[in-house]
Design a protein around this motif. Sequence first.
Motif, PDB file in Angstrom:
ATOM      1  N   LYS A 106     -15.350  10.133 116.716  1.00 18.31           N
ATOM      2  CA  LYS A 106     -15.392   8.691 116.989  1.00 18.31           C
ATOM      3  C   LYS A 106     -14.028   8.053 116.658  1.00 18.31           C
ATOM      4  CE  LYS A 106     -18.683   4.967 116.555  1.00 18.31           C
ATOM      5  NZ  LYS A 106     -18.073   3.778 115.997  1.00 18.31           N
ATOM      6  N   ALA A 107     -13.477   8.434 115.506  1.00 12.74           N
ATOM      7  CA  ALA A 107     -12.193   7.852 115.081  1.00 12.74           C
ATOM      8  C   ALA A 107     -11.081   8.233 116.075  1.00 12.74           C
ATOM      9  CB  ALA A 107     -11.843   8.344 113.676  1.00 12.74           C
ATOM     10  N   GLU A 108     -11.091   9.483 116.533  1.00  7.52           N
ATOM     11  CA  GLU A 108     -10.051   9.933 117.459  1.00  7.52           C
ATOM     12  C   GLU A 108     -10.184   9.232 118.818  1.00  7.52           C
ATOM     13  OE1 GLU A 108      -8.183  14.124 117.215  1.00  7.52           O
ATOM     14  OE2 GLU A 108      -9.690  14.234 118.809  1.00  7.52           O
ATOM     15  N   MET A 109     -11.427   9.049 119.260  1.00  7.86           N
ATOM     16  CA  MET A 109     -11.643   8.365 120.540  1.00  7.86           C
ATOM     17  C   MET A 109     -11.172   6.922 120.478  1.00  7.86           C
ATOM     18  SD  MET A 109     -14.682  10.330 122.361  1.00  7.86           S
ATOM     19  CE  MET A 109     -14.863   9.166 123.508  1.00  7.86           C
ATOM     20  N   GLU A 110     -11.427   6.295 119.320  1.00  9.35           N
ATOM     21  CA  GLU A 110     -10.980   4.901 119.123  1.00  9.35           C
ATOM     22  C   GLU A 110      -9.456   4.843 119.158  1.00  9.35           C
ATOM     23  OE1 GLU A 110     -12.112   1.760 119.006  1.00  9.35           O
ATOM     24  OE2 GLU A 110     -14.022   2.677 119.560  1.00  9.35           O
ATOM     25  N   ALA A 111      -8.820   5.759 118.429  1.00 12.09           N
ATOM     26  CA  ALA A 111      -7.358   5.752 118.314  1.00 12.09           C
ATOM     27  C   ALA A 111      -6.675   5.946 119.671  1.00 12.09           C
ATOM     28  CB  ALA A 111      -6.913   6.840 117.328  1.00 12.09           C
ATOM     29  N   TRP A 112      -7.301   6.691 120.569  1.00 13.99           N
ATOM     30  CA  TRP A 112      -6.705   7.021 121.872  1.00 13.99           C
ATOM     31  C   TRP A 112      -7.363   6.276 123.025  1.00 13.99           C
ATOM     32  CZ3 TRP A 112      -2.439  10.114 122.936  1.00 13.99           C
ATOM     33  CH2 TRP A 112      -1.853  10.704 121.804  1.00 13.99           C
ATOM     34  N   LYS A 113      -8.163   5.261 122.665  1.00 13.68           N
ATOM     35  CA  LYS A 113      -8.989   4.567 123.653  1.00 13.68           C
ATOM     36  C   LYS A 113      -8.189   4.030 124.848  1.00 13.68           C
ATOM     37  CE  LYS A 113     -12.390   0.839 123.623  1.00 13.68           C
ATOM     38  NZ  LYS A 113     -13.042  -0.144 122.735  1.00 13.68           N
ATOM     39  N   GLN A 114      -7.066   3.354 124.565  1.00  6.61           N
ATOM     40  CA  GLN A 114      -6.312   2.743 125.668  1.00  6.61           C
ATOM     41  C   GLN A 114      -5.719   3.798 126.596  1.00  6.61           C
ATOM     42  OE1 GLN A 114      -6.420  -0.078 127.096  1.00  6.61           O
ATOM     43  NE2 GLN A 114      -7.789  -0.733 125.468  1.00  6.61           N
ATOM     44  N   VAL A 115      -5.259   4.896 126.010  1.00  2.83           N
ATOM     45  CA  VAL A 115      -4.719   5.987 126.830  1.00  2.83           C
ATOM     46  C   VAL A 115      -5.834   6.541 127.728  1.00  2.83           C
ATOM     47  CG1 VAL A 115      -3.634   8.268 126.777  1.00  2.83           C
ATOM     48  CG2 VAL A 115      -3.017   6.561 125.068  1.00  2.83           C
ATOM     49  N   SER A 116      -7.015   6.662 127.184  1.00  4.87           N
ATOM     50  CA  SER A 116      -8.161   7.173 127.957  1.00  4.87           C
ATOM     51  C   SER A 116      -8.491   6.262 129.125  1.00  4.87           C
ATOM     52  CB  SER A 116      -9.413   7.281 127.062  1.00  4.87           C
ATOM     53  OG  SER A 116      -9.172   8.119 125.972  1.00  4.87           O
ATOM     54  N   ILE A 117      -8.523   4.963 128.816  1.00  6.36           N
ATOM     55  CA  ILE A 117      -8.956   3.990 129.827  1.00  6.36           C
ATOM     56  C   ILE A 117      -7.932   3.831 130.941  1.00  6.36           C
ATOM     57  CG2 ILE A 117      -9.372   1.497 130.168  1.00  6.36           C
ATOM     58  CD1 ILE A 117     -10.779   1.547 127.424  1.00  6.36           C
ATOM     59  N   ASN A 118      -6.651   3.887 130.590  1.00  6.80           N
ATOM     60  CA  ASN A 118      -5.591   3.574 131.556  1.00  6.80           C
ATOM     61  C   ASN A 118      -5.311   4.699 132.557  1.00  6.80           C
ATOM     62  OD1 ASN A 118      -5.298   1.113 130.388  1.00  6.80           O
ATOM     63  ND2 ASN A 118      -3.556   1.706 129.083  1.00  6.80           N
ATOM     64  N   THR A 119      -6.327   5.425 132.976  1.00  4.05           N
ATOM     65  CA  THR A 119      -6.092   6.550 133.892  1.00  4.05           C
ATOM     66  C   THR A 119      -6.776   6.365 135.246  1.00  4.05           C
ATOM     67  OG1 THR A 119      -7.960   7.673 132.859  1.00  4.05           O
ATOM     68  CG2 THR A 119      -5.772   8.296 132.070  1.00  4.05           C
ATOM     69  N   ALA A 120      -7.443   5.204 135.453  1.00  4.33           N
ATOM     70  CA  ALA A 120      -8.117   4.983 136.742  1.00  4.33           C
ATOM     71  C   ALA A 120      -7.149   4.334 137.733  1.00  4.33           C
ATOM     72  CB  ALA A 120      -9.331   4.084 136.539  1.00  4.33           C
ATOM     73  N   PHE A 121      -7.452   4.429 139.033  1.00  2.38           N
ATOM     74  CA  PHE A 121      -6.678   3.710 140.035  1.00  2.38           C
ATOM     75  C   PHE A 121      -6.727   2.217 139.716  1.00  2.38           C
ATOM     76  CE2 PHE A 121      -7.715   7.605 142.421  1.00  2.38           C
ATOM     77  CZ  PHE A 121      -6.449   7.948 142.839  1.00  2.38           C
ATOM     78  N   GLU A 122      -5.610   1.535 139.976  1.00  2.00           N
ATOM     79  CA  GLU A 122      -5.517   0.101 139.674  1.00  2.00           C
ATOM     80  C   GLU A 122      -6.696  -0.665 140.276  1.00  2.00           C
ATOM     81  OE1 GLU A 122      -3.699  -1.653 137.578  1.00  2.00           O
ATOM     82  OE2 GLU A 122      -2.791   0.271 137.100  1.00  2.00           O
ATOM     83  N   GLY A 123      -7.276  -1.552 139.495  1.00  2.00           N
ATOM     84  CA  GLY A 123      -8.295  -2.455 140.007  1.00  2.00           C
ATOM     85  C   GLY A 123      -9.699  -1.871 140.036  1.00  2.00           C
ATOM     86  N   LEU A 124      -9.846  -0.580 139.640  1.00  2.00           N
ATOM     87  CA  LEU A 124     -11.194   0.017 139.653  1.00  2.00           C
ATOM     88  C   LEU A 124     -11.853  -0.123 138.287  1.00  2.00           C
ATOM     89  CD1 LEU A 124     -11.220   3.411 141.570  1.00  2.00           C
ATOM     90  CD2 LEU A 124     -12.291   1.257 142.213  1.00  2.00           C
ATOM     91  N   GLU A 125     -13.146  -0.482 138.275  1.00  2.18           N
ATOM     92  CA  GLU A 125     -13.944  -0.495 137.044  1.00  2.18           C
ATOM     93  C   GLU A 125     -14.668   0.835 136.981  1.00  2.18           C
ATOM     94  OE1 GLU A 125     -15.147  -2.763 134.641  1.00  2.18           O
ATOM     95  OE2 GLU A 125     -13.607  -4.273 135.053  1.00  2.18           O
ATOM     96  N   VAL A 126     -14.524   1.604 135.903  1.00  2.55           N
ATOM     97  CA  VAL A 126     -15.176   2.917 135.831  1.00  2.55           C
ATOM     98  C   VAL A 126     -16.425   2.844 134.959  1.00  2.55           C
ATOM     99  CG1 VAL A 126     -14.854   5.352 135.259  1.00  2.55           C
ATOM    100  CG2 VAL A 126     -12.914   3.983 136.066  1.00  2.55           C
ATOM    101  N   GLY A 127     -17.557   3.283 135.519  1.00  2.00           N
ATOM    102  CA  GLY A 127     -18.807   3.321 134.764  1.00  2.00           C
ATOM    103  C   GLY A 127     -19.102   4.728 134.301  1.00  2.00           C
ATOM    104  N   ALA A 128     -20.370   4.992 133.939  1.00  2.00           N
ATOM    105  CA  ALA A 128     -20.751   6.336 133.464  1.00  2.00           C
ATOM    106  C   ALA A 128     -20.867   7.286 134.645  1.00  2.00           C
ATOM    107  CB  ALA A 128     -22.081   6.264 132.726  1.00  2.00           C
ATOM    108  N   ILE A 129     -20.625   8.580 134.374  1.00  2.00           N
ATOM    109  CA  ILE A 129     -20.777   9.616 135.402  1.00  2.00           C
ATOM    110  C   ILE A 129     -22.267   9.817 135.674  1.00  2.00           C
ATOM    111  CG2 ILE A 129     -20.521  12.103 135.852  1.00  2.00           C
ATOM    112  CD1 ILE A 129     -17.914  11.953 134.207  1.00  2.00           C
ATOM    113  N   GLY A 130     -22.628   9.945 136.924  1.00  4.15           N
ATOM    114  CA  GLY A 130     -24.013  10.269 137.278  1.00  4.15           C
ATOM    115  C   GLY A 130     -24.949   9.075 137.250  1.00  4.15           C
ATOM    116  N   GLY A 131     -24.404   7.871 137.108  1.00  5.07           N
ATOM    117  CA  GLY A 131     -25.200   6.641 137.193  1.00  5.07           C
ATOM    118  C   GLY A 131     -26.041   6.383 135.974  1.00  5.07           C
TER     119      GLY A 131
END
Length: 288
Positions: free
Chosen positions: A263-288
């Motif tokens: 959990k701590a590692e995911m928090e620390a790297w959260k922005q790097v994780s999020i900033n990988t989608a195509f511009e303007g796309l909102e990413v939800g959970a895989i598989g709905g």
Amino acid sequence: MADNKKVWLITGSSTGFGRSLTEAVLKHGHRVVATARKPEQLSDLVDQYPETAKAVRLDVTNTQQVHDAVKSSVDAFGHIDVLVNNAGYGTIGALEEVSEEAIQRQFATNVFGALNMIKAVLPGLRQQRSGHILNISSVGGFVSFAGTGIYCSTKFALEGLSEALSKEVAPLGIKVTIIEPGAFRTDFNGRSLATPEHLIDDYASTSGEFLKWIRETDGTQPGDPDKAAQAMIQAVESHNPPLRLALGADALHLISEKLSSVKAEMEAWKQVSINTAFEGLEVGAIGG
Ligand SMILES: NC(=O)c1ccc[n+]([C@@H]2O[C@H](COP(=O)([O-])OP(=O)(O)OC[C@H]3O[C@@H](n4cnc5c(N)ncnc54)[C@H](OP(=O)(O)O)[C@@H]3O)[C@@H](O)[C@H]2O)c1
């Protein structure tokens, strides 16, 4: 036979968890198909419980024996309620030290054996719209340590397939529980332990230390397999059984520690994780 008396099919009933669970389930008045590579090791139980215990030869790496064991269970008791995938052992050594053949053998037993058992019982469970599959994983199915890469990868695989399976079969009335024991006093650290033929000096302070610890603690592990058996029965009898059940304070501690650090590692790297989608796309959970 009262309705609450179930039919259990247990793999690896000769010693350890399998033996304790077989005895406990029989004491509770359930019917058990106890299986072992040498079924004569179970003859005392069949003598003691001639009406409710049946011993069947089963090496879980033998597909024919897997199908025969499931058929024998249905022939003997009409159906199966609970499958316990317990047969398994630990190959301890650094990744580089463990031979290709030993790796194949480890996966054949701990993963493909369990998978074949599951596939063999599912048609019956689906038809009756009930059943419970208990997969004996390990604390090592959630946390990996130096020297356990091969063993833990089999248990991680077992957990991955169990998690998916639980979601596939829940609508069909079938439950899945992953058991995650810590160190228990069985034959695991002794006669069942598989180790590399050739050790590499460079791993002495990592994997080597773990192997030393496993050997040194044989016979003094804190966990009581009879109490583990009671916990497994409690999970099966529960109206709301857990997907994961850790057994032992050691398992609980190690799993909690890993959850916090992930959990701590995911928090620390959260922005790097999020900033990988195509511009303007909102990413939800895989598989709905
Ligand atoms: N004890 C622990 O600390 C611990 C912790 C976490 C998880 N576990 C898991 O608990 C399970 C049971 O182990 P245990 O601790 O009770 O050790 P155990 O006393 O050594 O029992 C292992 C059992 O698995 C059976 N087995 C191994 N390979 C088999 C195969 N190919 N086909 C059928 N049976 C096979 C053994 O049969 P034979 O008698 O014929 O060898 C024995 O009945 C394993 O899956 C293990 O990974 C143990």
